[in-house]
Design a protein around this motif. Sequence first.
Motif, PDB file in Angstrom:
ATOM      1  N   MET A 195       9.448  -1.045  -1.925  1.00 18.51           N
ATOM      2  CA  MET A 195       9.441   0.237  -2.496  1.00 18.51           C
ATOM      3  C   MET A 195       7.599   0.751  -3.208  1.00 18.51           C
ATOM      4  SD  MET A 195      12.451   1.357  -3.136  1.00 18.51           S
ATOM      5  CE  MET A 195      12.970   0.442  -1.194  1.00 18.51           C
ATOM      6  N   LEU A 196       7.475  -0.647  -3.021  1.00 14.06           N
ATOM      7  CA  LEU A 196       5.477  -0.307  -3.396  1.00 14.06           C
ATOM      8  C   LEU A 196       4.967   0.358  -2.224  1.00 14.06           C
ATOM      9  CD1 LEU A 196       4.584  -3.793  -5.729  1.00 14.06           C
ATOM     10  CD2 LEU A 196       5.275  -1.929  -6.592  1.00 14.06           C
ATOM     11  N   LYS A 197       5.548  -0.276  -1.251  1.00 16.11           N
ATOM     12  CA  LYS A 197       4.831   0.018   0.255  1.00 16.11           C
ATOM     13  C   LYS A 197       5.315   1.790   0.204  1.00 16.11           C
ATOM     14  CE  LYS A 197       3.803  -1.150   4.802  1.00 16.11           C
ATOM     15  NZ  LYS A 197       4.239  -1.953   5.938  1.00 16.11           N
ATOM     16  N   LYS A 198       6.589   2.078   0.203  1.00 17.48           N
ATOM     17  CA  LYS A 198       7.221   3.287   0.568  1.00 17.48           C
ATOM     18  C   LYS A 198       6.663   3.953  -0.890  1.00 17.48           C
ATOM     19  CE  LYS A 198      10.931   5.934   0.922  1.00 17.48           C
ATOM     20  NZ  LYS A 198      12.795   5.919   0.724  1.00 17.48           N
ATOM     21  N   GLU A 199       6.078   4.485  -1.838  1.00 11.12           N
ATOM     22  CA  GLU A 199       5.805   4.825  -3.178  1.00 11.12           C
ATOM     23  C   GLU A 199       4.114   5.160  -2.560  1.00 11.12           C
ATOM     24  OE1 GLU A 199       4.740   5.295  -7.862  1.00 11.12           O
ATOM     25  OE2 GLU A 199       5.868   3.424  -6.456  1.00 11.12           O
ATOM     26  N   LYS A 202       4.160   7.831   0.532  1.00 13.42           N
ATOM     27  CA  LYS A 202       4.194   8.943  -0.566  1.00 13.42           C
ATOM     28  C   LYS A 202       3.331   9.552  -1.125  1.00 13.42           C
ATOM     29  CE  LYS A 202       7.916  11.021  -3.042  1.00 13.42           C
ATOM     30  NZ  LYS A 202       9.012  10.781  -3.995  1.00 13.42           N
ATOM     31  N   ARG A 203       2.659   9.118  -1.688  1.00  9.31           N
ATOM     32  CA  ARG A 203       1.782   9.229  -2.752  1.00  9.31           C
ATOM     33  C   ARG A 203       0.353   9.690  -1.252  1.00  9.31           C
ATOM     34  NH1 ARG A 203       1.176   5.412  -5.684  1.00  9.31           N
ATOM     35  NH2 ARG A 203      -0.823   4.789  -4.499  1.00  9.31           N
ATOM     36  N   LEU A 204      -0.138   8.899  -1.054  1.00 12.18           N
ATOM     37  CA  LEU A 204      -1.174   9.226   0.692  1.00 12.18           C
ATOM     38  C   LEU A 204      -0.345  10.724   1.136  1.00 12.18           C
ATOM     39  CD1 LEU A 204      -1.289   5.613   2.119  1.00 12.18           C
ATOM     40  CD2 LEU A 204      -3.087   7.192   0.728  1.00 12.18           C
ATOM     41  N   ARG A 205       0.706  10.885   1.306  1.00 16.89           N
ATOM     42  CA  ARG A 205       1.615  12.129   2.307  1.00 16.89           C
ATOM     43  C   ARG A 205       1.033  13.047   0.936  1.00 16.89           C
ATOM     44  NH1 ARG A 205       5.829   8.405   4.267  1.00 16.89           N
ATOM     45  NH2 ARG A 205       6.372   9.516   2.871  1.00 16.89           N
ATOM     46  N   ALA A 206       1.166  12.962  -0.304  1.00 15.85           N
ATOM     47  CA  ALA A 206       1.178  13.839  -1.537  1.00 15.85           C
ATOM     48  C   ALA A 206      -0.846  14.619  -1.291  1.00 15.85           C
ATOM     49  CB  ALA A 206       1.343  13.934  -2.825  1.00 15.85           C
TER      50      ALA A 206
END
Length: 266
Positions: A195-199, A202-206
């Motif tokens: 989950m930490l890796k996924k978050e 997601k933050r990098l994409r934003a």
Amino acid sequence: MVTTRGGRRTSKGKGATESGDESSQVTDSQDSVPETPNTRRSRRRAAAAKAEPQGEEPSSQESVPATPRSRARAKAKRTAKKKQEQQEQQEEANAASQEVQQSTKETSQKKAKATQKADKNDGQQTAQSETAPTPAVSTDIAAATLLAAEQGHAAQGNGSLRGLPKSGRFWKSPVGARTSAMNKSKPKVAWKVKMLKKEKEKRLRAELKEMQAETERKKQELRERRKKNIERRLANERRGEVVQMITNTRKLKKMSRKQLRSIEKR
């Protein structure tokens, strides 16, 4: 008085007498006849004969003057002699080259005979070695086993030395487990780490989207500013120019192409 010069009769006046020098009455016959190449040649020959002492025949070079025909003959003789000398030199060079080729051919034949003799001796030696009794293990197999022992390769079963493989490539190591039989499954990851890796992704994409939007906004502002500058420059040019209205359309037909380019319809 009448005198003759070159076959002409001339009078010196009414009161002239017939007395006078013989040289003035009769001129030389040679002056009356024009000179030709033949007469000049005969004169030269006569002068050369007088100059030569008696009892000696004049040489052909001194008595006969050089003419174009004689010069051409002498030139032809010189060229023929030169050509003959060149031909002789060429023949000598060809003979020397043939001798060199013959000598090289003989040496090559000698070398071929020597190699044939050496091959024959080697064949006899190999035949004698084949007829001799062979050992139980060949030299290739012995070398292969020795190399395998040095490298530390041993058979899987009883620990004895590995023999020569079927392919003959004794330097290759023995095959262990196949790649298809190996375990290729990824190790399991904990749920929290996933989950930490996924978050984070997601933050990098934003952040990447925000950066792209900022870049696009700056480009749009630059385009609008350029458009406004162009409009303002055009308005300033029209404000400062001198314009003349054309009401009579017949003037347009009389204008040249250069004048028509400066006309605008507004």
